[in-house]
Design a protein around this motif. Structure first.
Motif, mmCIF file in Angstrom:
data_model
loop_
_atom_site.group_PDB
_atom_site.id
_atom_site.type_symbol
_atom_site.label_atom_id
_atom_site.label_comp_id
_atom_site.label_asym_id
_atom_site.label_seq_id
_atom_site.Cartn_x
_atom_site.Cartn_y
_atom_site.Cartn_z
ATOM 1 N N GLY A 531 7.480 -1.972 -16.812
ATOM 2 C CA GLY A 531 6.279 -2.429 -17.487
ATOM 3 C C GLY A 531 5.199 -2.955 -16.568
ATOM 4 O O GLY A 531 4.238 -3.579 -17.041
ATOM 5 N N THR A 532 5.303 -2.708 -15.261
ATOM 6 C CA THR A 532 4.327 -3.238 -14.299
ATOM 7 C C THR A 532 4.056 -2.203 -13.211
ATOM 8 O O THR A 532 4.955 -1.450 -12.821
ATOM 9 C CB THR A 532 4.845 -4.544 -13.667
ATOM 10 O OG1 THR A 532 5.084 -5.509 -14.689
ATOM 11 C CG2 THR A 532 3.838 -5.122 -12.673
ATOM 12 N N ASN A 533 2.823 -2.201 -12.720
ATOM 13 C CA ASN A 533 2.458 -1.413 -11.537
ATOM 14 C C ASN A 533 2.642 -2.311 -10.328
ATOM 15 O O ASN A 533 1.859 -3.234 -10.097
ATOM 16 C CB ASN A 533 1.012 -0.940 -11.647
ATOM 17 C CG ASN A 533 0.597 -0.052 -10.477
ATOM 18 O OD1 ASN A 533 1.234 -0.037 -9.438
ATOM 19 N ND2 ASN A 533 -0.500 0.668 -10.660
ATOM 20 N N TYR A 534 3.704 -2.066 -9.558
ATOM 21 C CA TYR A 534 4.077 -2.952 -8.458
ATOM 22 C C TYR A 534 3.559 -2.443 -7.120
ATOM 23 O O TYR A 534 3.658 -1.253 -6.812
ATOM 24 C CB TYR A 534 5.597 -3.069 -8.343
ATOM 25 C CG TYR A 534 6.270 -3.761 -9.496
ATOM 26 C CD1 TYR A 534 6.300 -5.152 -9.585
ATOM 27 C CD2 TYR A 534 6.898 -3.025 -10.487
ATOM 28 C CE1 TYR A 534 6.938 -5.786 -10.638
ATOM 29 C CE2 TYR A 534 7.544 -3.651 -11.549
ATOM 30 C CZ TYR A 534 7.560 -5.039 -11.619
ATOM 31 O OH TYR A 534 8.182 -5.657 -12.658
ATOM 32 N N GLY A 535 3.054 -3.370 -6.336
ATOM 33 C CA GLY A 535 2.824 -3.127 -4.931
ATOM 34 C C GLY A 535 3.880 -3.863 -4.134
ATOM 35 O O GLY A 535 4.091 -5.066 -4.344
ATOM 36 N N ILE A 536 4.568 -3.181 -3.261
ATOM 37 C CA ILE A 536 5.611 -3.791 -2.423
ATOM 38 C C ILE A 536 5.088 -3.801 -0.990
ATOM 39 O O ILE A 536 4.745 -2.744 -0.441
ATOM 40 C CB ILE A 536 6.928 -3.007 -2.495
ATOM 41 C CG1 ILE A 536 7.322 -2.732 -3.942
ATOM 42 C CG2 ILE A 536 8.026 -3.745 -1.738
ATOM 43 C CD1 ILE A 536 7.624 -3.964 -4.750
ATOM 44 N N VAL A 537 5.035 -4.982 -0.399
ATOM 45 C CA VAL A 537 4.502 -5.115 0.958
ATOM 46 C C VAL A 537 5.561 -5.754 1.852
ATOM 47 O O VAL A 537 6.077 -6.837 1.540
ATOM 48 C CB VAL A 537 3.220 -5.967 0.976
ATOM 49 C CG1 VAL A 537 2.675 -6.052 2.392
ATOM 50 C CG2 VAL A 537 2.182 -5.384 0.029
ATOM 51 N N VAL A 538 5.887 -5.087 2.942
ATOM 52 C CA VAL A 538 6.846 -5.606 3.918
ATOM 53 C C VAL A 538 6.057 -6.021 5.159
ATOM 54 O O VAL A 538 5.241 -5.249 5.675
ATOM 55 C CB VAL A 538 7.891 -4.535 4.285
ATOM 56 C CG1 VAL A 538 8.906 -5.102 5.273
ATOM 57 C CG2 VAL A 538 8.590 -4.031 3.026
ATOM 58 N N ARG A 539 6.307 -7.245 5.644
ATOM 59 C CA ARG A 539 5.495 -7.783 6.740
ATOM 60 C C ARG A 539 6.366 -8.593 7.689
ATOM 61 O O ARG A 539 7.354 -9.203 7.284
ATOM 62 C CB ARG A 539 4.379 -8.669 6.175
ATOM 63 C CG ARG A 539 4.918 -9.722 5.244
ATOM 64 C CD ARG A 539 3.914 -10.627 4.622
ATOM 65 N NE ARG A 539 4.546 -11.456 3.597
ATOM 66 C CZ ARG A 539 5.346 -12.471 3.846
ATOM 67 N NH1 ARG A 539 5.640 -12.783 5.090
ATOM 68 N NH2 ARG A 539 5.871 -13.172 2.864
ATOM 69 N N GLN A 540 5.973 -8.596 8.944
ATOM 70 C CA GLN A 540 6.621 -9.421 9.957
ATOM 71 C C GLN A 540 5.646 -9.571 11.116
ATOM 72 O O GLN A 540 4.885 -8.639 11.440
ATOM 73 C CB GLN A 540 7.933 -8.785 10.424
ATOM 74 C CG GLN A 540 8.658 -9.529 11.534
ATOM 75 C CD GLN A 540 9.085 -10.943 11.122
ATOM 76 O OE1 GLN A 540 8.296 -11.728 10.629
ATOM 77 N NE2 GLN A 540 10.360 -11.252 11.326
ATOM 78 N N ASP A 541 5.663 -10.739 11.721
ATOM 79 C CA ASP A 541 4.754 -10.997 12.843
ATOM 80 C C ASP A 541 4.954 -9.942 13.940
ATOM 81 O O ASP A 541 6.082 -9.607 14.313
ATOM 82 C CB ASP A 541 5.011 -12.386 13.427
ATOM 83 C CG ASP A 541 4.611 -13.498 12.461
ATOM 84 O OD1 ASP A 541 3.850 -13.211 11.513
ATOM 85 O OD2 ASP A 541 5.060 -14.641 12.660
ATOM 86 N N GLY A 542 3.819 -9.440 14.460
ATOM 87 C CA GLY A 542 3.864 -8.456 15.532
ATOM 88 C C GLY A 542 3.983 -7.026 15.051
ATOM 89 O O GLY A 542 3.995 -6.097 15.863
ATOM 90 N N TYR A 543 4.088 -6.843 13.719
ATOM 91 C CA TYR A 543 4.231 -5.510 13.162
ATOM 92 C C TYR A 543 3.099 -5.239 12.174
ATOM 93 O O TYR A 543 2.540 -6.154 11.571
ATOM 94 C CB TYR A 543 5.570 -5.353 12.430
ATOM 95 C CG TYR A 543 6.773 -5.357 13.338
ATOM 96 C CD1 TYR A 543 7.359 -4.167 13.763
ATOM 97 C CD2 TYR A 543 7.341 -6.563 13.773
ATOM 98 C CE1 TYR A 543 8.473 -4.169 14.593
ATOM 99 C CE2 TYR A 543 8.458 -6.575 14.594
ATOM 100 C CZ TYR A 543 9.018 -5.375 15.001
ATOM 101 O OH TYR A 543 10.120 -5.380 15.812
ATOM 102 N N LEU A 544 2.795 -3.976 11.982
ATOM 103 C CA LEU A 544 1.882 -3.574 10.919
ATOM 104 C C LEU A 544 2.619 -3.646 9.582
ATOM 105 O O LEU A 544 3.827 -3.361 9.523
ATOM 106 C CB LEU A 544 1.384 -2.149 11.153
ATOM 107 C CG LEU A 544 0.530 -1.942 12.414
ATOM 108 C CD1 LEU A 544 0.349 -0.459 12.685
ATOM 109 C CD2 LEU A 544 -0.820 -2.637 12.263
ATOM 110 N N PHE A 545 1.914 -4.028 8.540
ATOM 111 C CA PHE A 545 2.588 -4.110 7.249
ATOM 112 C C PHE A 545 2.911 -2.705 6.732
ATOM 113 O O PHE A 545 2.292 -1.708 7.093
ATOM 114 C CB PHE A 545 1.753 -4.893 6.233
ATOM 115 C CG PHE A 545 0.457 -4.240 5.817
ATOM 116 C CD1 PHE A 545 0.436 -3.238 4.866
ATOM 117 C CD2 PHE A 545 -0.750 -4.667 6.366
ATOM 118 C CE1 PHE A 545 -0.757 -2.645 4.467
ATOM 119 C CE2 PHE A 545 -1.942 -4.078 5.985
ATOM 120 C CZ PHE A 545 -1.953 -3.047 5.034
ATOM 121 N N HIS A 546 3.910 -2.650 5.854
ATOM 122 C CA HIS A 546 4.318 -1.392 5.219
ATOM 123 C C HIS A 546 4.201 -1.590 3.720
ATOM 124 O O HIS A 546 4.641 -2.608 3.184
ATOM 125 C CB HIS A 546 5.764 -1.049 5.591
ATOM 126 C CG HIS A 546 6.289 0.176 4.905
ATOM 127 N ND1 HIS A 546 6.331 1.402 5.519
ATOM 128 C CD2 HIS A 546 6.792 0.373 3.652
ATOM 129 C CE1 HIS A 546 6.838 2.297 4.690
ATOM 130 N NE2 HIS A 546 7.126 1.700 3.543
#
Length: 686
Positions: A531-546
């Motif tokens: 029932g939702t349009n989800y954005g999933i963001v993976v992040r860590q210092d020194g890396y580009l987000f995914h």
């Protein structure tokens, strides 16, 4: 009635009654003149048992051990059989009370004023509804003793138990279609095992056990077996690894019990026996659990907080407390925002009854709750119920039915994310000892036979026989939730990474939840209710987000998606697909759902002033190449325009449209074409 039959019945009945009062054998020298030493030992055991039995509070486990020793010497004392039956009724193996209480009634029905009530309880717990109702009707109210009202039995109690038996009769007539399987010796022991909690994907199970942790383990003087400890096992294929004691700092010299587990298996709720009983939280740090920390005064009180469960987003806690303030009677279920400031809210009369509620569990779909209750239409003790929160209110709680529920306490029921499988503890014939952990497989409604009018077997019969043709398979209702799981690694070294995972509602732009992957394994698990349009963001210092996108309509059925995520370091040449950038079909106008992703991109450039990016637009091969080239260029430029309008210098950005010239997968399927329609950025300077 013939006279000889009448005479026979008269003799049998009179013999039963006369014999009953004459058969109870007292522990006296006259009855055991030939075994004085044995009598002395039995009398000592009786004395020891009475000291524990009459203590405040009673120590039933200790008393039972002594009483059974005396019973070996003299099994025909009515009062002793009553006490043994009472001890079993206050143990984890209540059904064992029945033969002792039946024998006490045969030996001397006047041996104890509580005998009718105790015998009724034993019949009740063994599912002998008619016999239990008869004894409840014979029983009289019992006043509290030993300075406590806990042992009192009122007329209302007797009437309530009769209602429970009638509920049990009805529920047993319509059993639930389910397999109930012992999970086996890898998890269960010869001692009592209970309180299972599982990760959403059933890869991890933790339980509470009364087994000895080692040769130095101490027995619990007030209960069955040893002091409670927490054990953990993992699933390998279809089998569980042997359960292992978590050890220090989770397990202590006292009682330590599992209460709840976050869907991703990274946080655990622990019951600690202090201050009346408090809820604590432990975090999985790599392969080790941290020391449990008290959840604080907004949850814990000087009363008894006994069980809890996380909401799937980790923001809320549902917990059970017997605090009188704000309660409806007995134990109630409350809800509180973990990081908020407001007080805990009682779930109200739709869920909580004047009796006790316990063992609350919230499914990863965020709206289905399982809990146990002594109220509603329980068949006795705590029964497991299911309720769903929709349109701002809870549905009428539904009893899970026989044989999942029994006349005894059925508590601490949890399910997998799909809802197809459940886990709980029960004392059933054929177990390994005491309570065992069982797995429930829900089978759904029974398939009804279809009677075919065309396929009639006449074969030499006077009446035609209709051939039964099975109806199509019945779908088993499962939760509407998607489980996203996998491993986060460094794109270059392939080593696991502990990274943050943000779950965003793309429509509102609001952050729904934040998780972290495991520090040692890099594994993660996120539950996404439909029932939702989800954005999933993976992040860590020194890396580009995914970023990933999951647009799940309300009707989306249960699914498990395995997605391994390699994070790329912030270095020249690295490319990242922006999966939460959305355009209408054939247009280059950014849709509102793109805002969160665009803001992330703007923040990345603001935090790295030397960073320069090339925005790349791509399409599938549907349409003319020139049109695709133009559309991809305009879409890339739309992202650049947004960023320059929000403070990023135009000299740090460029836009390139590649049309359909750089597909990542063949354009031979709808899914493939969707992957090829993408916006991405490439690091050109840092």
């Amino acid at each position: 009635m013939p006279s000889f039959i009448r005479l026979l019945l008269t003799l049998l009945l009179s013999g039963t009654v006369l014999g009953a009062s004459a058969q109870s054998v007292a522990f006296t020298k006259d009855n055991f003149a030939g075994n004085k030493e044995g009598l002395k030992a039995a009398q000592r055991a009786l004395k020891d048992g009475d000291e524990a039995y009459l203590a405040d509070p009673p120590r039933y486990g200790t008393a039972l051990t002594s009483y059974l020793e005396a019973h070996k010497f003299n099994p025909d004392n009515a009062a002793l059989n009553v006490k043994i039956g009472d001890c079993y009724l206050n143990s984890l193996t209540k059904t064992q009370a029945l033969p002792y209480l039946q024998k006490a009634a045969r030996l001397d029905p006047t041996a104890d004023t509580r005998l009718h009530y105790l015998l009724a309880r034993a019949y009740h717990l063994n599912g002998k509804w008619a016999e239990a109702i008869r004894e409840y009707q014979e029983a009289k109210p019992v006043a509290g003793t030993k300075g406590s009202d806990d042992l009192a039995v009122t007329s209302n109690d007797l009437a309530r138990h009769i209602r429970e038996c009638k509920n049990g009769e009805q529920l047993m007539k319509n059993p639930v279609r389910a397999f109930i399987d012992n999970v086996g010796p890898e998890i269960n022991s010869p001692y009592s095992d209970y309180g299972p909690v599982v990760s959403a994907d059933e890869s991890v199970i933790l339980i509470t056990s009364r087994r000895p942790a080692d040769a130095k383990a101490k027995k619990d003087p007030d209960g069955d077996g040893y002091f409670e400890d927490i054990y953990q096992a993992t699933r390998k294929g279809k089998a569980w690894t042997p359960a292992k004691n978590l050890g220090s700092p989770v397990n202590t010299d006292g009682h330590d019990a599992t209460v709840g587990l976050a869907p991703d298996g990274q946080r655990m709720l622990v019951y600690v026996e202090n201050n009346g009983g408090d809820l604590n939280e432990s975090n999985l740090k790599g392969n080790s659990w941290s020391k449990p920390l008290n959840l604080g005064s907004r949850i814990n009180t000087r009363f008894h907080e006994s069980s809890a469960t996380y909401s799937p987003d980790g923001r809320f806690l549902y917990f059970v407390s017997d605090k009188p303030e704000g309660g409806r009677g007995g134990r109630d279920i409350y809800k509180v925002e973990i990081e908020g400031r407001g007080p805990a809210q009682n779930l109200g009369p739709q869920i909580n009854t004047p009796y006790g509620e316990e063992g609350v569990f919230m499914m990863p779909d965020g709206k289905t709750m399982y809990f146990s209750s002594e109220g509603h239409n329980s068949m006795g003790g705590y029964d497991i119920f299911k309720a769903v929160f929709e349109d701002g209110k809870w549905s009428e709680p539904e009893n899970l039915g026989w044989p999942i529920n029994t006349p005894d306490d059925d508590v601490f029921f949890v399910t997998s994310a799909s809802g197809r499988y459940g886990y709980y503890s029960s004392d059933r014939p054929g177990g390994l000892g005491g309570k065992d952990i069982y797995r429930v497989t829900f089978l759904g409604p029974e398939k009804q036979p279809l009677l075919s009018q065309e396929d009639q077997l006449l074969a030499s019969r006077l009446q035609p026989v209709k051939q039964s043709v099975l109806a199509p398979a019945v779908e088993v209702a499962v939760a509407k939730v998607t489980i996203l799981k996998g491993t986060i690694t460094d794109n270059n070294t392939k080593q696991p990474i502990e990274a943050g995972i943000d779950v965003i509602d793309n429509v509102t732009g609001q952050s729904i939840a934040t998780f972290r992957s495991n520090a040692t394994s890099g594994k993660y698990l996120v539950s996404l209710p439909s029932g939702t349009n989800y954005g999933i963001v993976v992040r860590q210092d020194g890396y580009l987000f995914h970023s990933e996108n999951f647009d799940l309509p309300t009707t989306a059925a249960y699914a498990e998606v395995v997605k391994d995520i390699p994070l790329k370091k912030l270095e020249v040449g690295a490319t990242v697909v922006l999966r939460n950038i959305f355009f209408d079909t054939g247009k280059a106008t950014l849709r509102p759902e793109s805002t969160s992703e665009l803001e992330r991109l703007q923040k990345l450039m603001a935090e790295n002033p030397a960073l320069k990016l090339e925005m790349d637009g791509h399409t599938d091969n549907v349409g003319k190449p020139a049109m695709n080239q133009d559309l991809s260029q305009r879409r890339a430029q739309a992202v650049v325009t947004y960023l320059t309008q929000h403070g990023i210098g135009a000299d740090r950005l460029s836009a390139v449209g590649y049309g359909d010239t750089k597909p990542v997968v063949p354009n031979t399927s709808k899914a493939g074409r969707q992957l090829n329609r993408r916006t991405e950025f490439k690091v050109v300077a840092k």
